[in-house]
Motif scaffolding. Sequence first.
Motif, PDB file in Angstrom:
ATOM      1  N   GLU A 111       0.848  -1.188   0.000  1.00  0.00           N
ATOM      2  CA  GLU A 111       0.000   0.000   0.000  1.00  0.00           C
ATOM      3  C   GLU A 111       0.883   1.237   0.000  1.00  0.00           C
ATOM      4  O   GLU A 111       1.742   1.400   0.862  1.00  0.00           O
ATOM      5  CB  GLU A 111      -0.932  -0.019   1.216  1.00  0.00           C
ATOM      6  CG  GLU A 111      -1.932  -1.158   1.118  1.00  0.00           C
ATOM      7  CD  GLU A 111      -3.008  -1.074   2.172  1.00  0.00           C
ATOM      8  OE1 GLU A 111      -3.334   0.047   2.619  1.00  0.00           O
ATOM      9  OE2 GLU A 111      -3.525  -2.135   2.545  1.00  0.00           O
ATOM     10  N   TYR A 112       0.674   2.081  -0.992  1.00  0.00           N
ATOM     11  CA  TYR A 112       1.480   3.289  -1.177  1.00  0.00           C
ATOM     12  C   TYR A 112       0.707   4.510  -0.717  1.00  0.00           C
ATOM     13  O   TYR A 112      -0.506   4.506  -0.753  1.00  0.00           O
ATOM     14  CB  TYR A 112       1.846   3.437  -2.661  1.00  0.00           C
ATOM     15  CG  TYR A 112       2.748   2.337  -3.158  1.00  0.00           C
ATOM     16  CD1 TYR A 112       4.112   2.393  -2.954  1.00  0.00           C
ATOM     17  CD2 TYR A 112       2.227   1.221  -3.814  1.00  0.00           C
ATOM     18  CE1 TYR A 112       4.941   1.376  -3.405  1.00  0.00           C
ATOM     19  CE2 TYR A 112       3.052   0.201  -4.267  1.00  0.00           C
ATOM     20  CZ  TYR A 112       4.405   0.283  -4.062  1.00  0.00           C
ATOM     21  OH  TYR A 112       5.227  -0.715  -4.502  1.00  0.00           O
ATOM     22  N   PRO A 113       1.444   5.556  -0.353  1.00  0.00           N
ATOM     23  CA  PRO A 113       2.895   5.653  -0.143  1.00  0.00           C
ATOM     24  C   PRO A 113       3.306   4.804   1.059  1.00  0.00           C
ATOM     25  O   PRO A 113       2.527   4.591   1.986  1.00  0.00           O
ATOM     26  CB  PRO A 113       3.149   7.134   0.102  1.00  0.00           C
ATOM     27  CG  PRO A 113       1.843   7.702   0.529  1.00  0.00           C
ATOM     28  CD  PRO A 113       0.773   6.820  -0.043  1.00  0.00           C
ATOM     29  N   CYS A 114       4.563   4.341   1.016  1.00  0.00           N
ATOM     30  CA  CYS A 114       5.067   3.511   2.105  1.00  0.00           C
ATOM     31  C   CYS A 114       6.578   3.677   2.237  1.00  0.00           C
ATOM     32  O   CYS A 114       7.253   4.051   1.289  1.00  0.00           O
ATOM     33  CB  CYS A 114       4.716   2.050   1.874  1.00  0.00           C
ATOM     34  SG  CYS A 114       5.586   1.292   0.497  1.00  0.00           S
ATOM     35  N   ILE A 146      10.381   7.275   1.472  1.00  0.00           N
ATOM     36  CA  ILE A 146       8.969   6.983   1.238  1.00  0.00           C
ATOM     37  C   ILE A 146       8.765   6.947  -0.268  1.00  0.00           C
ATOM     38  O   ILE A 146       9.064   7.924  -0.955  1.00  0.00           O
ATOM     39  CB  ILE A 146       8.051   8.072   1.856  1.00  0.00           C
ATOM     40  CG1 ILE A 146       8.289   8.211   3.360  1.00  0.00           C
ATOM     41  CG2 ILE A 146       6.586   7.778   1.541  1.00  0.00           C
ATOM     42  CD1 ILE A 146       7.915   7.013   4.191  1.00  0.00           C
ATOM     43  N   VAL A 147       8.302   5.811  -0.774  1.00  0.00           N
ATOM     44  CA  VAL A 147       7.986   5.718  -2.201  1.00  0.00           C
ATOM     45  C   VAL A 147       6.489   5.966  -2.366  1.00  0.00           C
ATOM     46  O   VAL A 147       5.674   5.527  -1.555  1.00  0.00           O
ATOM     47  CB  VAL A 147       8.412   4.372  -2.826  1.00  0.00           C
ATOM     48  CG1 VAL A 147       9.921   4.275  -2.900  1.00  0.00           C
ATOM     49  CG2 VAL A 147       7.840   3.194  -2.080  1.00  0.00           C
ATOM     50  N   GLN A 148       6.159   6.689  -3.415  1.00  0.00           N
ATOM     51  CA  GLN A 148       4.768   7.109  -3.622  1.00  0.00           C
ATOM     52  C   GLN A 148       3.929   6.066  -4.341  1.00  0.00           C
ATOM     53  O   GLN A 148       2.713   6.012  -4.147  1.00  0.00           O
ATOM     54  CB  GLN A 148       4.743   8.428  -4.407  1.00  0.00           C
ATOM     55  CG  GLN A 148       5.437   9.567  -3.694  1.00  0.00           C
ATOM     56  CD  GLN A 148       4.834   9.840  -2.325  1.00  0.00           C
ATOM     57  OE1 GLN A 148       3.622   9.926  -2.173  1.00  0.00           O
ATOM     58  NE2 GLN A 148       5.683   9.974  -1.316  1.00  0.00           N
ATOM     59  N   ASN A 149       4.578   5.246  -5.180  1.00  0.00           N
ATOM     60  CA  ASN A 149       3.824   4.253  -5.948  1.00  0.00           C
ATOM     61  C   ASN A 149       4.784   3.195  -6.501  1.00  0.00           C
ATOM     62  O   ASN A 149       5.999   3.321  -6.391  1.00  0.00           O
ATOM     63  CB  ASN A 149       3.023   4.925  -7.079  1.00  0.00           C
ATOM     64  CG  ASN A 149       3.896   5.803  -7.948  1.00  0.00           C
ATOM     65  OD1 ASN A 149       4.967   5.401  -8.399  1.00  0.00           O
ATOM     66  ND2 ASN A 149       3.457   7.031  -8.188  1.00  0.00           N
TER      67      ASN A 149
END
Length: 87
Positions: A12-15, A63-66
């Motif tokens: 589940e993004y962002p993560c 933190i990656v957004q997608n």
Amino acid sequence: MEGTEQNKPKIEYPCPWQYRIIGEDAVAMRKALAGAIEVERCIVSEKNRSASGKYVSMEVELIVQNEEERQALYKFLAEHPAIRMVL
């Protein structure tokens, strides 16, 4: 491979995400990171050096957004000449 998609974990993004990068020159590795993402977005810490001192590993946390961003960053790092391996 059949069934691979159904066994893939749901993210589940962002993560938060971590990459471990391994190379020979810590300065060149940091420059590679700066070419891929804004340095303010991540925490970079040197983790280990090989017994001979030839290789260094670093942990990169951000933190990656997608999924696209996560995959693109992995691809960039894996293809960069200053980085030998991305985990």
